[in-house]
Design a protein around this motif. Structure first.
Motif, PDB file in Angstrom:
ATOM      1  N   ASP A  86      44.949  -4.208  56.497  1.00  0.00           N
ATOM      2  CA  ASP A  86      46.365  -3.951  56.761  1.00  0.00           C
ATOM      3  C   ASP A  86      46.862  -2.919  55.742  1.00  0.00           C
ATOM      4  O   ASP A  86      47.628  -3.237  54.833  1.00  0.00           O
ATOM      5  CB  ASP A  86      47.148  -5.261  56.655  1.00  0.00           C
ATOM      6  N   VAL A  87      46.426  -1.690  55.915  1.00  0.00           N
ATOM      7  CA  VAL A  87      46.759  -0.623  54.975  1.00  0.00           C
ATOM      8  C   VAL A  87      48.251  -0.309  55.010  1.00  0.00           C
ATOM      9  O   VAL A  87      48.882  -0.082  53.964  1.00  0.00           O
ATOM     10  CB  VAL A  87      45.932   0.645  55.275  1.00  0.00           C
ATOM     11  N   PHE A  88      48.831  -0.285  56.205  1.00  0.00           N
ATOM     12  CA  PHE A  88      50.238   0.091  56.351  1.00  0.00           C
ATOM     13  C   PHE A  88      51.146  -0.766  55.466  1.00  0.00           C
ATOM     14  O   PHE A  88      51.926  -0.255  54.659  1.00  0.00           O
ATOM     15  CB  PHE A  88      50.659  -0.024  57.818  1.00  0.00           C
ATOM     16  N   ASN A  89      51.039  -2.078  55.621  1.00  0.00           N
ATOM     17  CA  ASN A  89      51.920  -2.968  54.863  1.00  0.00           C
ATOM     18  C   ASN A  89      51.567  -3.020  53.385  1.00  0.00           C
ATOM     19  O   ASN A  89      52.437  -3.281  52.546  1.00  0.00           O
ATOM     20  CB  ASN A  89      51.904  -4.372  55.475  1.00  0.00           C
ATOM     21  N   ALA A  90      50.316  -2.762  53.054  1.00  0.00           N
ATOM     22  CA  ALA A  90      49.942  -2.667  51.639  1.00  0.00           C
ATOM     23  C   ALA A  90      50.639  -1.475  50.989  1.00  0.00           C
ATOM     24  O   ALA A  90      51.171  -1.568  49.876  1.00  0.00           O
ATOM     25  CB  ALA A  90      48.424  -2.540  51.502  1.00  0.00           C
ATOM     26  N   LEU A  91      50.662  -0.339  51.685  1.00  0.00           N
ATOM     27  CA  LEU A  91      51.336   0.853  51.169  1.00  0.00           C
ATOM     28  C   LEU A  91      52.848   0.652  51.084  1.00  0.00           C
ATOM     29  O   LEU A  91      53.500   1.173  50.164  1.00  0.00           O
ATOM     30  CB  LEU A  91      51.012   2.063  52.043  1.00  0.00           C
TER      31      LEU A  91
END
Length: 215
Positions: A157-162
């Protein structure tokens, strides 16, 4: 590679601090986000995770001059907040007075006042350094489980990590005379298997991206 990236980031912050050091109006205040990928795809892409030993130069820098570090990981579902280290910066060192042209008595009073301020500053700095050392050790204990976790997450879940990292970096300085220096260290292939969306960082940090294709 990771240790070099962290060391280079620390050196860049030190140079920025040196440029601001002469100005009481603006001092550099580093805020550094660290994002490491724990998904299995990073193994396939030969992207190494960030280890606690890699960020020691940054922890040492923040402990000495103040600032913040936040650690987060890319997992199947990004939840919660960053593990954070926050250290108050040192107070401004008292300036030695210019006693040229003053009478002996005026010089005595000026220097006496300066020595009293300097002793007060030194005591405050001893207390600040002691508290900073304790805070750094606590941070290391909290960040170590994240940074030592094996890359086994099936999805990422790269989006929410960023999003979470960017929110941390966007925070304004708590003091008006501190100029926030924002930096982001990423060890990830940045492949998002959850939302398939891209995220543009609003905080505009200086970014070091560690990524390596498998050979």
């Amino acid at each position: 590679m990771l240790l070099l990236a962290c060391s280079n980031t620390a050196a860049s912050i030190e140079r920025s601090s040196a440029q601001e050091e002469a100005s009481v109006e603006q001092r550099a205040y580093p805020r550094i986000a660290i994002l490491t990928d724990l998904s299995a795809s990073s193994i396939k892409k030969s992207t190494p995770p960030i280890q606690l030993a890699d960020i020691q130069p940054l922890i040492k820098l923040i402990t000495a001059q103040g600032g913040e570090i936040g650690v987060f990981s890319v997992t199947t579902r990004a939840t919660g907040g960053l593990v954070r280290l926050h250290i108050e910066p040192p107070a401004i060192h008292p300036t030695h007075p210019n006693v040229n042209g003053l009478s002996v008595f005026e010089q005595r009073d000026k220097l006496r006042s300066y020595r009293a301020e300097k002793e007060k500053w030194e005591e405050h700095e001893r207390q600040r350094t002691s508290a900073a050392t304790i805070a750094a050790r606590t941070f290391e204990a909290q960040a170590s489980p994240i940074l030592s976790t094996k890359q086994t997450e099936e999805r990422s879940d790269v989006f929410n990590a960023l999003v979470r990292v960017d929110r941390f970096l966007q925070k304004p300085s708590a003091q008006s005379n501190l100029k926030v220096y924002r930096a982001l260290l990423i060890a990830s292939d940045l492949v998002d298997t959850q939302s398939r969306k891209t995220y543009t960082l609003v905080s505009n940090p200086v970014t070091a991206w560690i990524y390596r294709e498998a050979t």
